[in-house]
Enzyme design. Sequence first.
Site: not given
Length: 223
Positions: A113-116, A154, A182, A184
């Site tokens: 996940c690119e956010h976390h 995704q 996920h 996250c």
Amino acid sequence: MNTSIEKELFELIGDNHQMTSADTPMRPDAFIKTDEQKMVSIEKHFHAIMEEMGLDMTDDSLKGTPHRVAKMFIKEIFSGLHPDNKPKISVFDNSYNYDKMLVEADISFNSTCEHHFLPIIGKAHIGYVSSGKVIGLSKLNRIVDYYSRRPQVQERLIMQIFNELKTVLETDNVIVVMEAKHLCVSSRGIQDESSYTSTIQYGGIFNEKENRNDFFSLINKEK
């Protein structure tokens, strides 16, 4: 922008798993440094992060962690960022004139996940109908693996795989389904361990519901 407002926006984007581009956001100078130079820099910065958390970096179990993380980032879980690592895909003429659907189900993938920067773990299912070209089965796995090995959301991941298959096979008759957990979602925030995320992308003959249903019946038999 006010710092507190900016941080609220960061949280909003992360919690909603928003993406800003269908392409992986990369700087123009992303590959000026060698992999080895990047690993040295990441090792130094990750060492500082661990120290900031109060960890004893003289401990035998911890002192090699920054090096291991740097190597893992560059050589393994984010290796799909570098175009040199893109798999060489050969296609062949459909000399036996097979004109029905080909399906490869339950392709395992691991992304991030690119956010976390937490894992995305799941399965991909691919179907296509040849318009004259066919691809080796293992190459389908390699395409999924390549685009998975980068910071992702995704929705972008499935579009990148779908577009690559259309380009390679020279046809719109492609369908991709991805199902993933996920971390996250399961290990932070709402901490829901039972939910998973499904995405679908298709074109050509798969715009027809009957053909999509045939695809779904085939991938469900595999489960």
